[in-house]
Design an enzyme around this catalytic site. Structure first.
Site, PDB file in Angstrom:
ATOM      1  N   ASN A  90      -5.438   2.249   1.204  1.00 25.33           N
ATOM      2  CA  ASN A  90      -6.661   1.736   0.581  1.00 25.33           C
ATOM      3  C   ASN A  90      -6.723   0.216   0.541  1.00 25.33           C
ATOM      4  O   ASN A  90      -7.796  -0.359   0.398  1.00 25.33           O
ATOM      5  CB  ASN A  90      -6.728   2.329  -0.843  1.00 25.33           C
ATOM      6  N   TYR A 157     -15.133  -7.552   8.978  1.00 20.79           N
ATOM      7  CA  TYR A 157     -14.987  -6.447   8.020  1.00 20.79           C
ATOM      8  C   TYR A 157     -15.549  -5.151   8.617  1.00 20.79           C
ATOM      9  O   TYR A 157     -14.897  -4.098   8.579  1.00 20.79           O
ATOM     10  CB  TYR A 157     -15.725  -6.797   6.730  1.00 20.79           C
TER      11      TYR A 157
HETATM   12  N1  LIG Z   1     -15.692  -2.592  -3.917  1.00 17.71           N
HETATM   13  C1  LIG Z   1     -16.527  -2.162  -2.987  1.00 17.71           C
HETATM   14  O1  LIG Z   1     -17.757  -2.279  -3.129  1.00 17.71           O
HETATM   15  C2  LIG Z   1     -15.992  -1.473  -1.746  1.00 17.71           C
HETATM   16  C3  LIG Z   1     -16.905  -0.778  -0.934  1.00 17.71           C
HETATM   17  C4  LIG Z   1     -16.426  -0.132   0.205  1.00 17.71           C
HETATM   18  C5  LIG Z   1     -15.089  -0.207   0.531  1.00 17.71           C
HETATM   19  N2  LIG Z   1     -14.221  -0.906  -0.273  1.00 17.71           N
HETATM   20  C6  LIG Z   1     -12.812  -0.944   0.106  1.00 17.71           C
HETATM   21  O2  LIG Z   1     -12.059  -0.392  -0.955  1.00 17.71           O
HETATM   22  C7  LIG Z   1     -10.711  -0.847  -0.853  1.00 17.71           C
HETATM   23  C8  LIG Z   1     -10.224  -1.273  -2.229  1.00 17.71           C
HETATM   24  O3  LIG Z   1     -10.964  -2.416  -2.625  1.00 17.71           O
HETATM   25  P1  LIG Z   1     -11.429  -2.667  -4.118  1.00 17.71           P
HETATM   26  O4  LIG Z   1     -12.898  -2.729  -4.098  1.00 17.71           O
HETATM   27  O5  LIG Z   1     -10.755  -1.743  -5.043  1.00 17.71           O
HETATM   28  O6  LIG Z   1     -10.943  -4.187  -4.306  1.00 17.71           O
HETATM   29  P2  LIG Z   1      -9.728  -4.871  -5.089  1.00 17.71           P
HETATM   30  O7  LIG Z   1      -9.790  -4.499  -6.524  1.00 17.71           O
HETATM   31  O8  LIG Z   1      -9.753  -6.291  -4.702  1.00 17.71           O
HETATM   32  O9  LIG Z   1      -8.463  -4.162  -4.453  1.00 17.71           O
HETATM   33  C9  LIG Z   1      -7.951  -4.528  -3.208  1.00 17.71           C
HETATM   34  C10 LIG Z   1      -6.494  -4.122  -3.189  1.00 17.71           C
HETATM   35  O10 LIG Z   1      -5.973  -4.392  -1.875  1.00 17.71           O
HETATM   36  C11 LIG Z   1      -4.757  -5.112  -2.027  1.00 17.71           C
HETATM   37  N3  LIG Z   1      -4.541  -5.995  -0.900  1.00 17.71           N
HETATM   38  C12 LIG Z   1      -5.427  -6.851  -0.330  1.00 17.71           C
HETATM   39  N4  LIG Z   1      -4.834  -7.554   0.651  1.00 17.71           N
HETATM   40  C13 LIG Z   1      -3.538  -7.134   0.704  1.00 17.71           C
HETATM   41  C14 LIG Z   1      -2.422  -7.491   1.491  1.00 17.71           C
HETATM   42  N5  LIG Z   1      -2.502  -8.409   2.450  1.00 17.71           N
HETATM   43  N6  LIG Z   1      -1.246  -6.864   1.253  1.00 17.71           N
HETATM   44  C15 LIG Z   1      -1.132  -5.920   0.278  1.00 17.71           C
HETATM   45  N7  LIG Z   1      -2.166  -5.539  -0.502  1.00 17.71           N
HETATM   46  C16 LIG Z   1      -3.354  -6.147  -0.292  1.00 17.71           C
HETATM   47  C17 LIG Z   1      -4.900  -5.877  -3.334  1.00 17.71           C
HETATM   48  O11 LIG Z   1      -3.620  -6.121  -3.882  1.00 17.71           O
HETATM   49  P3  LIG Z   1      -2.965  -7.588  -4.049  1.00 17.71           P
HETATM   50  O12 LIG Z   1      -4.072  -8.553  -4.273  1.00 17.71           O
HETATM   51  O13 LIG Z   1      -2.057  -7.415  -5.231  1.00 17.71           O
HETATM   52  O14 LIG Z   1      -2.223  -7.806  -2.784  1.00 17.71           O
HETATM   53  C18 LIG Z   1      -5.666  -4.898  -4.198  1.00 17.71           C
HETATM   54  O15 LIG Z   1      -4.785  -4.024  -4.860  1.00 17.71           O
HETATM   55  C19 LIG Z   1     -10.716  -1.952   0.200  1.00 17.71           C
HETATM   56  O16 LIG Z   1     -10.207  -1.450   1.414  1.00 17.71           O
HETATM   57  C20 LIG Z   1     -12.196  -2.302   0.321  1.00 17.71           C
HETATM   58  O17 LIG Z   1     -12.512  -2.825   1.594  1.00 17.71           O
HETATM   59  C21 LIG Z   1     -14.644  -1.533  -1.404  1.00 17.71           C
END
Ligand SMILES: NC(=O)c1ccc[n+]([C@@H]2O[C@H](COP(=O)([O-])OP(=O)(O)OC[C@H]3O[C@@H](n4cnc5c(N)ncnc54)[C@H](OP(=O)(O)O)[C@@H]3O)[C@@H](O)[C@H]2O)c1
Length: 256
Positions: A90, A157
């Site tokens: 994720n 993205y």
């Molecule tokens: N929020 C939305 O509207 C939305 C919509 C569609 C899809 N998504 C997808 O959902 C997923 C989760 O995102 P979220 O919305 O829950 O955002 P978030 O709260 O920012 O979570 C992102 C997570 O990914 C981790 N991460 C990012 N870069 C990393 C790296 N280089 N190495 C290890 N861990 C990493 C972060 O951990 P650390 O910062 O601790 O490394 C964090 O735990 C993502 O793939 C995002 O693209 C989100």
């Protein structure tokens, strides 16, 4: 209900947002969880919360772009909890949003490596562990962006998230006969730190726009996405594989 009783799950991107909510839900449903992200303190806090509720969790911090963390997560699942049944890959970033003419190759690679190469590396190490258990469920967090919608400035993205869906289809075909199901979950706009509605420069107009493009006229909570991930992880979805599974509040079908 404990629908994941006796199961072991890896959850990446668990230090906040969708991954954090999913780790807590999986643990409440009986899974032993291995949680990951770069921020050790956030992971430690999550492990403490899960343990306080009577669950089992361990944290492995690291950058998801590296092969070492993919291997370490599986090794930890096996060493501490005896195997691997579910992997929720994720972790992801929106990355730089800008016209492609202004995007550097390094910026492109940063987004593609974080979102797509990490999915490949995760699966590479998770599949053998699941084969050893006679099956499992692999889940990736993709997006409607790049699948049913295009937005300017989001080329890297969109390409990374669409690439995950191709990966899902290939792996579902490759390992279906071995009992491994492979799916992508496609969240709509979700209220997490990564959302553009929570960016430092976000305005009420941005919030209103994001809500308006969904048929349900609102964003999701991370817990709403987690419930669908639980469905894909559990035996309740035993005949679902190779799908791009919308949990998007209708953002993919609205024009009003
Ligand atoms: N929020 C939305 O509207 C939305 C919509 C569609 C899809 N998504 C997808 O959902 C997923 C989760 O995102 P979220 O919305 O829950 O955002 P978030 O709260 O920012 O979570 C992102 C997570 O990914 C981790 N991460 C990012 N870069 C990393 C790296 N280089 N190495 C290890 N861990 C990493 C972060 O951990 P650390 O910062 O601790 O490394 C964090 O735990 C993502 O793939 C995002 O693209 C989100």
């Amino acid at each position: 209900m404990d629908v994941l009783a006796g199961k072991v799950a890896i959850i990446t991107g668990a230090s906040s947002g969708i991954g954090r909510a999913t780790a807590k839900l999986f643990a409440r449903e009986g899974a032993c969880v291995v949680v990951s992200g770069r921020r050790q303190a956030e992971l430690d806090a999550l492990v403490s919360e899960i343990e306080a509720e009577g669950g089992y969790a361990t944290a492995v911090a690291g950058d998801i772009k590296g092969e070492e963390i993919a291997k370490a997560l599986v090794d930890t699942a096996i060493d501490q909890f005896g195997g691997l049944d579910v992997a929720f890959n994720n972790a992801g970033v929106l990355g730089e949003t800008k016209p492609i003419t202004e995007m550097s190759l390094d910026e492109w690679h940063e987004t593609l490596d974080t979102n797509l190469a990490s999915a490949f590396l995760g699966a590479k190490y998770q599949v053998p562990a699941m084969l050893a258990r006679g099956g499992g469920s692999l889940i990736f967090t993709s997006s409607f962006v790049g699948y049913t919608a295009g937005f300017p400035g989001m080329a890297a993205y969109a390409a990374s998230k669409a690439g995950q869906i191709g990966l899902v289809k290939a792996l579902a075909a490759e390992y279906g006969a071995s009992g491994i199901r492979v799916n992508a979950v496609l969240p709509g706009g979700t209220d997490t730190p990564a959302s553009i509605t929570n960016a430092p420069d976000a305005t009420p107009e941005v919030q209103a726009f994001v809500e308006r493009i969904h048929a349900l006229k609102r964003m999701a909570s991370p817990e709403e996405i987690a419930r669908s991930v639980l469905h894909l992880a559990s035996d309740a979805s035993s005949f679902i594989t190779g799908t791009a599974f919308f949990v998007d509040g209708g953002v993919s079908i609205t024009r009003t």
